[in-house]
Design a protein around this motif. Structure first.
Motif, PDB file in Angstrom:
ATOM      1  N   MET A 103      16.928  56.749  95.678  1.00 12.74           N
ATOM      2  CA  MET A 103      17.539  57.774  94.851  1.00 12.74           C
ATOM      3  C   MET A 103      18.051  57.093  93.577  1.00 12.74           C
ATOM      4  N   LEU A 104      17.858  57.786  92.474  1.00 12.31           N
ATOM      5  CA  LEU A 104      18.354  57.279  91.191  1.00 12.31           C
ATOM      6  C   LEU A 104      19.688  57.927  90.866  1.00 12.31           C
ATOM      7  N   ASP A 105      20.612  57.125  90.388  1.00 13.97           N
ATOM      8  CA  ASP A 105      21.896  57.645  89.940  1.00 13.97           C
ATOM      9  C   ASP A 105      21.678  58.424  88.641  1.00 13.97           C
ATOM     10  N   THR A 106      22.568  59.344  88.374  1.00 15.81           N
ATOM     11  CA  THR A 106      22.465  60.186  87.183  1.00 15.81           C
ATOM     12  C   THR A 106      22.456  59.356  85.910  1.00 15.81           C
ATOM     13  N   ASN A 107      23.161  58.233  85.880  1.00 15.36           N
ATOM     14  CA  ASN A 107      23.197  57.436  84.652  1.00 15.36           C
ATOM     15  C   ASN A 107      21.799  56.956  84.260  1.00 15.36           C
ATOM     16  N   LEU A 108      20.941  56.700  85.228  1.00 14.51           N
ATOM     17  CA  LEU A 108      19.579  56.281  84.903  1.00 14.51           C
ATOM     18  C   LEU A 108      18.733  57.452  84.416  1.00 14.51           C
ATOM     19  N   LEU A 109      18.923  58.611  85.013  1.00 17.83           N
ATOM     20  CA  LEU A 109      18.192  59.794  84.545  1.00 17.83           C
ATOM     21  C   LEU A 109      18.584  60.135  83.112  1.00 17.83           C
ATOM     22  N   ILE A 110      19.852  59.941  82.788  1.00 15.13           N
ATOM     23  CA  ILE A 110      20.308  60.161  81.406  1.00 15.13           C
ATOM     24  C   ILE A 110      19.694  59.104  80.486  1.00 15.13           C
ATOM     25  N   ASP A 111      19.616  57.860  80.943  1.00 17.44           N
ATOM     26  CA  ASP A 111      18.924  56.827  80.159  1.00 17.44           C
ATOM     27  C   ASP A 111      17.498  57.274  79.860  1.00 17.44           C
ATOM     28  N   PHE A 112      16.797  57.811  80.875  1.00 13.30           N
ATOM     29  CA  PHE A 112      15.415  58.253  80.688  1.00 13.30           C
ATOM     30  C   PHE A 112      15.338  59.332  79.605  1.00 13.30           C
ATOM     31  N   LEU A 113      16.296  60.246  79.620  1.00 18.14           N
ATOM     32  CA  LEU A 113      16.316  61.311  78.630  1.00 18.14           C
ATOM     33  C   LEU A 113      16.569  60.746  77.222  1.00 18.14           C
ATOM     34  N   LEU A 114      17.545  59.849  77.103  1.00 20.34           N
ATOM     35  CA  LEU A 114      17.844  59.240  75.799  1.00 20.34           C
ATOM     36  C   LEU A 114      16.640  58.455  75.282  1.00 20.34           C
ATOM     37  N   ILE A 115      15.957  57.760  76.182  1.00 13.73           N
ATOM     38  CA  ILE A 115      14.755  57.015  75.811  1.00 13.73           C
ATOM     39  C   ILE A 115      13.680  57.982  75.311  1.00 13.73           C
ATOM     40  N   GLN A 116      13.497  59.084  76.028  1.00 12.54           N
ATOM     41  CA  GLN A 116      12.495  60.065  75.626  1.00 12.54           C
ATOM     42  C   GLN A 116      12.807  60.636  74.247  1.00 12.54           C
ATOM     43  N   TRP A 117      14.078  60.946  74.007  1.00 13.41           N
ATOM     44  CA  TRP A 117      14.472  61.461  72.695  1.00 13.41           C
ATOM     45  C   TRP A 117      14.151  60.450  71.599  1.00 13.41           C
ATOM     46  N   LYS A 118      14.414  59.175  71.862  1.00  9.07           N
ATOM     47  CA  LYS A 118      14.117  58.137  70.873  1.00  9.07           C
ATOM     48  C   LYS A 118      12.609  58.032  70.657  1.00  9.07           C
ATOM     49  N   GLU A 119      11.844  58.062  71.746  1.00  4.58           N
ATOM     50  CA  GLU A 119      10.386  57.981  71.621  1.00  4.58           C
ATOM     51  C   GLU A 119       9.839  59.186  70.844  1.00  4.58           C
TER      52      GLU A 119
END
Length: 185
Positions: free
Chosen positions: A1-17
């Motif tokens: 299971m992934l903690d929410t902080n990593l899912l938020i990292d994924f979202l921030l990364i996607q926004w940057k990409e």
């Protein structure tokens, strides 16, 4: 299971990409983990509690971005949220982000043992961390919880490992190492 902080990292990364910005150094491990997540190299366990916490954080990020774009300072956010509520389109966007993030997730335990949540909280873990750790630990096929949260990483073993003996808590570097070993086997 992934903690929410990593899912938020994924979202921030996607926004940057999405806008062609480089990924900052502190997100590079999360970026690599995101690649494995998107490629479905591991099971993503999630419950309604995961979705609720993630949705709350995404909503705050979008609200704060909107407030900053409209000239509000940090100390004015509370008032700004009242004066500039999210539009239906913004709420739909949040819901789409949540749906996309959790598409294909393996359902985690959904029943909650509130006395156990209280017990974990009394050991210094936040309510949402307690919920997520218990869900990971009580979902039979979920053996790992991956997080950047220093408190969880530093205290899980001494405070919760006896309560959740089948669960290992890993940081992103450890998770990436484990994924690379599994892919080589």
């Amino acid at each position: 299971m992934l903690d929410t902080n990593l899912l938020i990292d994924f979202l921030l990364i996607q926004w940057k990409e999405d806008i062609g910005q480089r990924i900052p150094p502190h997100l590079l491990r999360s970026h690599e983990l995101k690649r494995h997540f998107v490629a479905q190299h591991f099971n993503h366990y999630a419950s309604e509690w995961n979705k609720l916490e993630f949705r709350d954080v995404v909503q705050k990020l979008i609200e704060e971005r909107k407030l900053i774009q409209h000239g509000y300072g940090l100390h004015e956010f509370s008032e700004g949220r009242k004066e500039l509520p999210l539009s239906r389109e913004e709420l739909d966007r949040i819901n789409m982000i949540v749906e996309k993030t959790f598409r294909g997730a393996v359902p985690a335990m959904s029943e909650i043992d509130l006395p156990l949540v209280h017990s974990v909280s009394e050991r210094g873990f936040s309510a949402f961390d307690a919920l997520l750790l218990l869900q990971a630990g009580q979902t039979p096929s979920c053996t790992h919880f991956v997080t950047r949260d220093r408190y969880i990483l530093d205290n899980f073993h001494s405070r919760l490992s006896r309560l959740l003996p089948g669960l290992r808590v890993l940081n992103p570097k450890q998770a990436l190492f484990l994924l690379s070993r599994q892919r080589q086997a």
